[in-house]
Enzyme design. Sequence first.
Site, PDB file in Angstrom:
ATOM      1  N   CYS A  56      90.949 -74.886 -20.181  1.00  0.00           N
ATOM      2  CA  CYS A  56      90.364 -73.547 -20.023  1.00  0.00           C
ATOM      3  C   CYS A  56      89.678 -73.031 -21.279  1.00  0.00           C
ATOM      4  O   CYS A  56      88.560 -73.390 -21.577  1.00  0.00           O
ATOM      5  CB  CYS A  56      91.437 -72.574 -19.533  1.00  0.00           C
ATOM      6  N   LEU A 115      42.640 -90.902  -6.484  1.00  0.00           N
ATOM      7  CA  LEU A 115      43.700 -89.981  -6.886  1.00  0.00           C
ATOM      8  C   LEU A 115      43.824 -89.839  -8.397  1.00  0.00           C
ATOM      9  O   LEU A 115      43.912 -88.729  -8.936  1.00  0.00           O
ATOM     10  CB  LEU A 115      45.021 -90.477  -6.283  1.00  0.00           C
ATOM     11  N   ASP A 116      43.846 -90.950  -9.120  1.00  0.00           N
ATOM     12  CA  ASP A 116      44.096 -90.886 -10.563  1.00  0.00           C
ATOM     13  C   ASP A 116      42.974 -90.185 -11.318  1.00  0.00           C
ATOM     14  O   ASP A 116      43.221 -89.353 -12.190  1.00  0.00           O
ATOM     15  CB  ASP A 116      44.288 -92.301 -11.115  1.00  0.00           C
ATOM     16  N   THR A 152      42.184 -92.772 -16.996  1.00  0.00           N
ATOM     17  CA  THR A 152      42.655 -92.298 -15.690  1.00  0.00           C
ATOM     18  C   THR A 152      43.864 -93.071 -15.172  1.00  0.00           C
ATOM     19  O   THR A 152      44.506 -92.635 -14.217  1.00  0.00           O
ATOM     20  CB  THR A 152      41.522 -92.398 -14.641  1.00  0.00           C
ATOM     21  N   LYS A 204      97.037 -77.412 -24.906  1.00  0.00           N
ATOM     22  CA  LYS A 204      95.894 -76.527 -25.079  1.00  0.00           C
ATOM     23  C   LYS A 204      95.752 -76.176 -26.555  1.00  0.00           C
ATOM     24  O   LYS A 204      96.734 -75.821 -27.226  1.00  0.00           O
ATOM     25  CB  LYS A 204      96.093 -75.264 -24.238  1.00  0.00           C
ATOM     26  N   SER A 214      35.999 -91.472  -9.537  1.00  0.00           N
ATOM     27  CA  SER A 214      35.773 -92.384  -8.412  1.00  0.00           C
ATOM     28  C   SER A 214      35.944 -91.723  -7.057  1.00  0.00           C
ATOM     29  O   SER A 214      35.545 -92.274  -6.036  1.00  0.00           O
ATOM     30  CB  SER A 214      36.757 -93.553  -8.507  1.00  0.00           C
ATOM     31  N   GLU A 238      95.073 -75.371 -14.531  1.00  0.00           N
ATOM     32  CA  GLU A 238      95.979 -75.019 -15.623  1.00  0.00           C
ATOM     33  C   GLU A 238      97.270 -74.413 -15.062  1.00  0.00           C
ATOM     34  O   GLU A 238      97.236 -73.525 -14.206  1.00  0.00           O
ATOM     35  CB  GLU A 238      95.251 -74.014 -16.510  1.00  0.00           C
TER      36      GLU A 238
END
Length: 634
Positions: free
Chosen positions: A171, A354-355, A459, A116, A351, A46
């Site tokens: 501003c 991971l899932d 899952t 402004k 199982s 500005e």
Amino acid sequence: MRDGFVKVAAGTPKIRVADCDYNAGQIISLMREAAAQGVKVLALPELCVTGYTCGDLFLQPTLLDGAERALGRILEETKELDLLTALGVPVRNTNHRLYNCAAVMHKGELLGLVPKSHIPNYGEFYEGRWFASGQNCAEPVWLCGDWADMGPRWLFNCYTLPELTVGVEICEDLWAPEPPSGALAAEGATLILNLSASDEVAGKADYRRALVTGQSGRLCCAYVYADAGEGESSTDLVFAGHNMIAENGILLAEKRFGTGLTVSEIDVGRLAHERRRMNNSAVRPDGAVTIHFNLNLGDTSLTRPVSPTPFIPADESHRAERCEEILTIAALGLKKRLEHTNAPCAVVGLSGGLDSTLAILITAKAFDLLGRDRKGILAVTMPCFGTTKRTRSNAEILAQELGAEFVEVSIGKAVEQHFADIGQSMDDHSVTFENAQARERTQVLMDLANQRGGLVIGTGDLSELALGWATYNGDHMSMYAVNASIPKTLVRHLTAYEADRLGGRIGEVLRDILDTPVSPELLPPKGGEIAQRTEDLVGPYELHDFYLYYAIRWAFPPRKVLRLARCAFGERYDEETLLKWLKSFYRRFFAQQFKRSCLPDGPKVGSVGLSPRGDWRMPSDAVAKLWLGELETL
């Protein structure tokens, strides 16, 4: 600028108060430096042509004449720069009012002046003594030997990149209850420039930063904030040059206490997609004026970070908070479903992979939220032709450590009988050999749930849904799918977090599960080890999750997805590999939509989901030709 990337900068020149010619030289140098770095849009502070702190000198014609000559010099000496620049200058009009303006220029042409709107007149600010509000000012002014258009609702649109539309506020405008940028964004602005002279006091930077990032997120735009700095009068104030670049709520770059450039790249293509997706932009009000300009359309070198794991929070300091949040959201979804159905039992096919591990961790959390004994969780392992001792053992230990009931139902004989019934050879390890096991497991889980009045907890994860890596009416089906919106990379991250948090024996088994190759274990082991590795068949999940995020969540075209993949994975995968698996991703994603069209319920925990009732609606017979065709040209 190709692919929607635009290099932008906030600049703070070192100035001298009221020395307009010196300031012009500093501004010209900074503009040239920006252009040399490939910047296409530059915001400067500005009133930087005069200095913000000139006080009553603003009422002196000598200063105003000097500012006009300096602006003319800047225009003349930057004719060769392919750079849209907004800089602050005081401007008189024929009604003898003075306006605090942003002069927007390109290649030596003054495109327009933006005054402004909100004039601060409190505390250390006394602008009302000199400047009028430009809120309702829309008129031409004589400046630098020609008429220049001035108005608060000016938009600057790039012909060569139509998604780039620039609006400007100054501003205090940002600090007002209704910033002009709100209307500018509704009128089409994807980039807001703020020319500022915000002095520095303790604690103000945090609030200023929150304003900038918050406004960019609220308006779904990019926001470049250029602040006054060194050279402004320090009689009563200090200006720190707090420059920021934000995009849709994310701070891309920031600099305080100094001069020079703060540079990053914004993605106007991404912003345009998000606005189309949200479809909530206001109708353009009367009074908006669009001014067009041209930028050379070239490649933009990227310095902004491109994470190879976009689903995983980058800020490690908030890791625990974010992981707990995700796990809690998923658990709350299951909690509600268990309450609504009055189901006393949750059945999880465990199982040792991971899932299913994450699924039972979420289920345990849901039971804790319900205040129920975890013995109500039935963990079922169903060994068959591909099951290894490692995964079988991990499943049992995990169930025991979580306090769940654990049962084993061997399905080998049932599957062999089924093969005999349909005439399937045990030596034929085709898709029928694999899928029959998955469907038999689902039948066992459903029947056990019926016996106990319980629910089968799904899952499968988001990555598998995207690729169609699930057996239709097998592991594809459940009564509530807690992992449905959690991609594989995030599954790993959450499991690792739980391993660290829980520690002890359960932490050890979780870490061993993390080290186990991802596999459905549907083919016989080799030497006691897993013979079927999913990522050898469908490709690395880290790549597919990356492609899912950018190709589906952000709808980026294939060439842009590949470009970002080069940035994120260039040191780990060559071009051929990236392209191979990207083609595979598109082929599989289109071909496997029919599995997503009939998904069971499941909670959305992040920004991407593929539920046909939520984020993703697509015909099952849509054709991938356009997407694959583009990849063939790369």
